[in-house]
Design a protein around this motif. Structure first.
Motif, PDB file in Angstrom:
ATOM      1  N   THR A  83       0.811  -1.221   0.000  1.00 45.31           N
ATOM      2  CA  THR A  83       0.000   0.000   0.000  1.00 45.31           C
ATOM      3  C   THR A  83       0.849   1.278   0.000  1.00 45.31           C
ATOM      4  OG1 THR A  83      -0.124  -0.084   2.437  1.00 45.31           O
ATOM      5  CG2 THR A  83      -1.916  -1.110   1.207  1.00 45.31           C
ATOM      6  N   SER A  86       0.488   3.286  -3.235  1.00 47.50           N
ATOM      7  CA  SER A  86      -0.868   3.186  -3.794  1.00 47.50           C
ATOM      8  C   SER A  86      -1.369   4.519  -4.335  1.00 47.50           C
ATOM      9  CB  SER A  86      -1.841   2.653  -2.734  1.00 47.50           C
ATOM     10  OG  SER A  86      -1.867   3.514  -1.604  1.00 47.50           O
ATOM     11  N   ASP A  87      -0.865   5.629  -3.804  1.00 49.31           N
ATOM     12  CA  ASP A  87      -1.311   6.946  -4.279  1.00 49.31           C
ATOM     13  C   ASP A  87      -0.918   7.197  -5.731  1.00 49.31           C
ATOM     14  OD1 ASP A  87      -2.457   7.493  -1.871  1.00 49.31           O
ATOM     15  OD2 ASP A  87      -0.862   8.806  -1.135  1.00 49.31           O
ATOM     16  N   GLY A  89      -1.489   5.394  -8.141  1.00 48.68           N
ATOM     17  CA  GLY A  89      -2.564   4.921  -9.003  1.00 48.68           C
ATOM     18  C   GLY A  89      -3.722   5.896  -9.109  1.00 48.68           C
ATOM     19  N   GLN A  90      -3.701   6.985  -8.341  1.00 46.32           N
ATOM     20  CA  GLN A  90      -4.749   7.999  -8.378  1.00 46.32           C
ATOM     21  C   GLN A  90      -4.144   9.304  -8.882  1.00 46.32           C
ATOM     22  OE1 GLN A  90      -6.902   8.113  -4.581  1.00 46.32           O
ATOM     23  NE2 GLN A  90      -5.918   6.164  -4.045  1.00 46.32           N
ATOM     24  N   SER A 191       2.696  -2.274  -5.791  1.00 46.15           N
ATOM     25  CA  SER A 191       2.066  -0.994  -5.467  1.00 46.15           C
ATOM     26  C   SER A 191       2.450   0.091  -6.468  1.00 46.15           C
ATOM     27  CB  SER A 191       2.458  -0.553  -4.052  1.00 46.15           C
ATOM     28  OG  SER A 191       3.815  -0.150  -4.000  1.00 46.15           O
ATOM     29  N   GLN A 195      -2.450   0.070 -11.122  1.00 46.39           N
ATOM     30  CA  GLN A 195      -3.122   1.361 -10.961  1.00 46.39           C
ATOM     31  C   GLN A 195      -4.083   1.373  -9.774  1.00 46.39           C
ATOM     32  OE1 GLN A 195      -2.549   4.203 -12.671  1.00 46.39           O
ATOM     33  NE2 GLN A 195      -0.888   3.118 -13.702  1.00 46.39           N
ATOM     34  N   ASN A 196      -4.737   0.262  -9.517  1.00 41.65           N
ATOM     35  CA  ASN A 196      -5.691   0.191  -8.411  1.00 41.65           C
ATOM     36  C   ASN A 196      -5.728  -1.238  -7.877  1.00 41.65           C
ATOM     37  OD1 ASN A 196      -7.362  -1.202 -10.350  1.00 41.65           O
ATOM     38  ND2 ASN A 196      -8.055   0.796 -11.055  1.00 41.65           N
ATOM     39  N   GLN A 198      -3.934  -2.571  -5.710  1.00 39.48           N
ATOM     40  CA  GLN A 198      -2.559  -3.054  -5.858  1.00 39.48           C
ATOM     41  C   GLN A 198      -2.284  -4.310  -5.046  1.00 39.48           C
ATOM     42  OE1 GLN A 198      -3.426   0.115  -5.268  1.00 39.48           O
ATOM     43  NE2 GLN A 198      -2.219   1.554  -6.455  1.00 39.48           N
ATOM     44  N   TYR A 199      -2.711  -4.309  -3.798  1.00 36.17           N
ATOM     45  CA  TYR A 199      -2.398  -5.448  -2.934  1.00 36.17           C
ATOM     46  C   TYR A 199      -3.069  -6.720  -3.426  1.00 36.17           C
ATOM     47  CZ  TYR A 199      -1.654  -8.277   1.232  1.00 36.17           C
ATOM     48  OH  TYR A 199      -1.269  -9.276   2.086  1.00 36.17           O
TER      49      TYR A 199
END
Length: 271
Positions: A83, A86-87, A89-90, A191, A195-196, A198-199
């Motif tokens: 995670t 993870s940002d 992907g946004q 991660s 894109q989304n 991820q985990y």
């Protein structure tokens, strides 16, 4: 931003990342601590429940500790690593992350610092503290039991509840010390790459890869050894120690490979 390394900039980035990532991290370690405490709490319940029923239960009261320590620790490492980026992907958050005044190398080192080293150290400390607290409590509970003619009571009092130590783990465990590093590298790459979700995507990809690799390896071994017979019992790979050394070497190599790929993918994200 230059890819040159600057220690002051790295320290500033670590402070900045703690402000943004610290809440998620503290919540995750809190959940892990709750799971650990739940297992120990169940053991305490079993202690008072079985005290007057089973003389030998004290030997197995905390037998779950090595398995819990290993598997929960690996799961915790993968969650934090999976995670961390993870940002990216946004898009709104990704732009903000890319514009952070730090080099790609500093960002990747910071990711390793939080997702691996701090994670492992904090998990071990939390587990040891919880283990210490519950063991002390159980020892006091045992000591408070008055001596009687009850064989179970005497057996419990004479048995000292031990703290968790390396003696509780398999002797070959050091050959698998690479696992948290390897899993962290894989999920850190996931991660960055996905894109989304991820985990979840990384976990599914890892499961599929392990399944395909295992099936392929078994098939090849069967194909290569079919209609053959062993003529010697003294081969390099007949030694258990050599096999474990090979596993360790492959694990270290794959960890380095995934770190390099993760760093290159992070550069692609920022282009």
């Amino acid at each position: 931003m230059s890819d040159l390394f600057d220690i002051r900039r790295l320290m500033s980035l670590i402070n900045r990342q703690w402000i943004s990532f610290g809440k998620v991290y503290i919540m995750s370690i809190g959940i892990a601590a709750g799971v650990i405490a739940a297992f120990y709490g169940y053991a305490v319940k079993e202690f008072f429940y079985n005290f007057s029923a089973e003389p030998g239960f004290m030997k197995h009261l905390l037998s779950f500790r090595p398995v819990l320590f290993i598997f929960l620790g690996l799961l915790f490492v993968t969650i934090i690593a999976g995670t961390y980026f993870s940002d990216l992907g946004q898009k709104p958050k990704a732009i903000f992350e890319i514009l952070i005044p730090a080099s790609r190398l500093e960002k990747f080192i910071t990711a390793l610092f939080f997702s691996l080293f701090i994670t492992m150290i904090s998990y071990v400390l939390i587990y040891m503290v919880i283990d210490f607290g519950f063991v002390i409590y159980l020892r006091k509970a045992v000591a408070s039991i008055s001596l009687s003619d009850n064989d179970v009571a005497n057996a419990a009092i004479n048995s000292k509840v031990p703290f968790l130590s390396m003696k509780d783990f398999p002797a070959r465990l050091p050959f698998f010390y690479f696992l948290p590093f390897l899993l962290s590298a894989i999920f850190l790459l996931g991660s960055i790459a996905f894109q989304n979700f991820q985990y979840i995507k990384t976990a599914i990809s890892l499961i599929i890869f392990i399944a395909v690799w295992t099936i392929t390896l078994v098939y090849l071994m069967n194909a290569l050894t079919r209609n053959t017979m062993s003529v010697s019992d003294r081969g390099l790979w007949n030694e258990e120690l050599n096999i474990f050394r090979l596993i360790l070497g492959i694990g270290v190599f794959l960890t380095l490979v995934f770190w390099i790929i993760g760093f290159l993918r992070l550069k692609e994200k920022e282009v």
